[in-house]
Motif scaffolding. Structure first.
Motif, PDB file in Angstrom:
ATOM      1  N   PHE A  47      41.675  40.163  -8.443  1.00  0.00           N
ATOM      2  CA  PHE A  47      42.881  40.983  -7.719  1.00  0.00           C
ATOM      3  C   PHE A  47      42.584  42.453  -6.731  1.00  0.00           C
ATOM      4  O   PHE A  47      41.834  43.263  -7.337  1.00  0.00           O
ATOM      5  N   VAL A  48      43.632  42.397  -6.215  1.00  0.00           N
ATOM      6  CA  VAL A  48      43.649  43.699  -4.180  1.00  0.00           C
ATOM      7  C   VAL A  48      44.984  44.207  -4.570  1.00  0.00           C
ATOM      8  O   VAL A  48      44.912  44.918  -5.424  1.00  0.00           O
ATOM      9  N   ALA A  49      45.653  43.578  -4.748  1.00  0.00           N
ATOM     10  CA  ALA A  49      47.159  44.373  -4.809  1.00  0.00           C
ATOM     11  C   ALA A  49      48.367  43.152  -4.308  1.00  0.00           C
ATOM     12  O   ALA A  49      47.923  41.651  -3.964  1.00  0.00           O
ATOM     13  N   ALA A  50      49.157  43.036  -4.635  1.00  0.00           N
ATOM     14  CA  ALA A  50      50.730  42.404  -4.812  1.00  0.00           C
ATOM     15  C   ALA A  50      51.694  43.168  -4.704  1.00  0.00           C
ATOM     16  O   ALA A  50      52.145  44.413  -5.406  1.00  0.00           O
ATOM     17  N   ILE A  51      52.649  42.400  -4.286  1.00  0.00           N
ATOM     18  CA  ILE A  51      53.768  43.395  -3.429  1.00  0.00           C
ATOM     19  C   ILE A  51      54.787  41.815  -3.460  1.00  0.00           C
ATOM     20  O   ILE A  51      54.702  40.645  -3.625  1.00  0.00           O
ATOM     21  N   LYS A  52      56.541  42.094  -3.786  1.00  0.00           N
ATOM     22  CA  LYS A  52      57.214  41.338  -4.400  1.00  0.00           C
ATOM     23  C   LYS A  52      58.407  41.098  -2.821  1.00  0.00           C
ATOM     24  O   LYS A  52      58.424  42.274  -2.147  1.00  0.00           O
ATOM     25  N   TRP A  53      58.351  39.527  -2.326  1.00  0.00           N
ATOM     26  CA  TRP A  53      59.978  39.878  -1.094  1.00  0.00           C
ATOM     27  C   TRP A  53      60.926  41.085  -1.456  1.00  0.00           C
ATOM     28  O   TRP A  53      61.048  40.797  -0.341  1.00  0.00           O
ATOM     29  N   SER A  54      60.856  40.825  -3.008  1.00  0.00           N
ATOM     30  CA  SER A  54      62.545  41.283  -3.083  1.00  0.00           C
ATOM     31  C   SER A  54      62.256  43.006  -3.004  1.00  0.00           C
ATOM     32  O   SER A  54      63.683  43.711  -3.263  1.00  0.00           O
ATOM     33  N   PHE A  68      43.883  51.512   0.089  1.00  0.00           N
ATOM     34  CA  PHE A  68      44.817  50.541   0.111  1.00  0.00           C
ATOM     35  C   PHE A  68      46.465  50.572   0.173  1.00  0.00           C
ATOM     36  O   PHE A  68      46.222  51.332  -0.688  1.00  0.00           O
ATOM     37  N   THR A  69      46.795  49.954   0.883  1.00  0.00           N
ATOM     38  CA  THR A  69      48.691  49.970   0.727  1.00  0.00           C
ATOM     39  C   THR A  69      48.611  48.618   1.050  1.00  0.00           C
ATOM     40  O   THR A  69      48.546  48.025   2.507  1.00  0.00           O
ATOM     41  N   VAL A  70      50.183  47.899   0.353  1.00  0.00           N
ATOM     42  CA  VAL A  70      50.195  46.887   0.798  1.00  0.00           C
ATOM     43  C   VAL A  70      51.829  46.749   1.596  1.00  0.00           C
ATOM     44  O   VAL A  70      52.427  47.506   0.968  1.00  0.00           O
ATOM     45  N   SER A  71      52.030  45.810   2.201  1.00  0.00           N
ATOM     46  CA  SER A  71      53.703  46.310   1.926  1.00  0.00           C
ATOM     47  C   SER A  71      54.051  44.314   2.969  1.00  0.00           C
ATOM     48  O   SER A  71      53.031  43.651   3.317  1.00  0.00           O
ATOM     49  N   ARG A  72      55.217  44.463   4.124  1.00  0.00           N
ATOM     50  CA  ARG A  72      55.945  43.350   3.659  1.00  0.00           C
ATOM     51  C   ARG A  72      56.967  43.498   5.259  1.00  0.00           C
ATOM     52  O   ARG A  72      57.508  44.761   5.230  1.00  0.00           O
ATOM     53  N   ASP A  73      57.213  42.404   6.140  1.00  0.00           N
ATOM     54  CA  ASP A  73      58.638  42.266   6.775  1.00  0.00           C
ATOM     55  C   ASP A  73      58.352  41.065   6.829  1.00  0.00           C
ATOM     56  O   ASP A  73      58.406  39.740   6.998  1.00  0.00           O
ATOM     57  N   ASN A  74      59.815  41.432   6.035  1.00  0.00           N
ATOM     58  CA  ASN A  74      60.649  40.317   5.407  1.00  0.00           C
ATOM     59  C   ASN A  74      61.192  39.315   6.429  1.00  0.00           C
ATOM     60  O   ASN A  74      61.424  38.739   6.532  1.00  0.00           O
ATOM     61  N   ALA A  75      61.044  40.519   7.558  1.00  0.00           N
ATOM     62  CA  ALA A  75      61.884  38.560   8.552  1.00  0.00           C
ATOM     63  C   ALA A  75      61.194  38.835   9.326  1.00  0.00           C
ATOM     64  O   ALA A  75      61.279  37.305  10.144  1.00  0.00           O
ATOM     65  N   ASN A  77      58.395  37.453   8.221  1.00  0.00           N
ATOM     66  CA  ASN A  77      57.306  36.506   6.491  1.00  0.00           C
ATOM     67  C   ASN A  77      56.117  36.586   6.949  1.00  0.00           C
ATOM     68  O   ASN A  77      55.198  35.821   6.588  1.00  0.00           O
ATOM     69  N   THR A  78      55.514  38.235   6.693  1.00  0.00           N
ATOM     70  CA  THR A  78      54.568  38.199   7.011  1.00  0.00           C
ATOM     71  C   THR A  78      54.127  39.189   6.260  1.00  0.00           C
ATOM     72  O   THR A  78      54.665  40.558   5.684  1.00  0.00           O
ATOM     73  N   VAL A  79      53.145  39.456   5.384  1.00  0.00           N
ATOM     74  CA  VAL A  79      52.385  40.683   4.591  1.00  0.00           C
ATOM     75  C   VAL A  79      51.409  41.286   5.077  1.00  0.00           C
ATOM     76  O   VAL A  79      50.473  40.919   5.533  1.00  0.00           O
ATOM     77  N   TYR A  80      51.192  42.459   4.956  1.00  0.00           N
ATOM     78  CA  TYR A  80      50.026  43.326   5.630  1.00  0.00           C
ATOM     79  C   TYR A  80      49.294  43.540   4.253  1.00  0.00           C
ATOM     80  O   TYR A  80      49.548  44.236   3.699  1.00  0.00           O
ATOM     81  N   LEU A  81      47.527  44.029   4.600  1.00  0.00           N
ATOM     82  CA  LEU A  81      46.950  45.270   3.910  1.00  0.00           C
ATOM     83  C   LEU A  81      46.419  46.250   4.254  1.00  0.00           C
ATOM     84  O   LEU A  81      45.437  45.620   5.466  1.00  0.00           O
ATOM     85  N   GLN A  82      46.950  47.190   4.585  1.00  0.00           N
ATOM     86  CA  GLN A  82      46.334  48.708   5.471  1.00  0.00           C
ATOM     87  C   GLN A  82      44.887  49.083   4.129  1.00  0.00           C
ATOM     88  O   GLN A  82      45.034  49.572   3.514  1.00  0.00           O
TER      89      GLN A  82
END
Length: 124
Positions: A47-54, A68-75, A77-82
């Motif tokens: 496991f590295v990182a996880a995020i909820k869509w909500s 590391f930073t995990v983020s999401r763009d709901n519009a 439907n993309t998740v990022y891992l910086q």
């Protein structure tokens, strides 16, 4: 069905940065949590990182916290891992995955769909 496509991997020097993307399509709205995992040669997937869509606080493995930073763009439907301050031990194939478990989960078996992976190589 859900399709996950990772991109952004590559070769970087130690101390450098990469941003991975995971584009999700299909019935992604049925899945609550998006996770990033990695697998180095001869090692188990971790496991590295996880995020909820909500929204809410993401979850990180201790080995990547602060880098590391995990983020999401709901519009989109993309998740990022910086990934910053990369180390040789970060080298692996990175996978994104989708889970129907409501709470953020770090266990691979709780993730139903997986992308094909993107390789990250870190030179020392």
């Amino acid at each position: 069905q859900v399709q996950l496509v990772e991109s952004g991997g590559g070769l970087v020097q130690a101390g450098g940065s990469l941003r991975l993307s995971c584009a999700a399509s299909g019935q992604i709205f049925r899945y609550y949590v998006m996770g990033w995992f990695r697998q180095a040669p001869g090692k188990e997937r971790e496991f590295v990182a996880a995020i909820k869509w909500s929204g809410g606080s993401p979850n990180y493995a201790d080995s990547v916290k602060g880098r590391f930073t995990v983020s999401r763009d709901n519009a989109e439907n993309t998740v990022y891992l910086q990934m910053n301050s990369l180390k040789p031990e970060d080298a692996a194939v990175y996978y994104c995955a989708a889970s129907q478990v409501v709470a953020v989960t770090t266990t691979p078996r709780n993730y139903r769909f997986w992308g094909q992976g993107t390789r990250v190589t870190v030179s020392s």
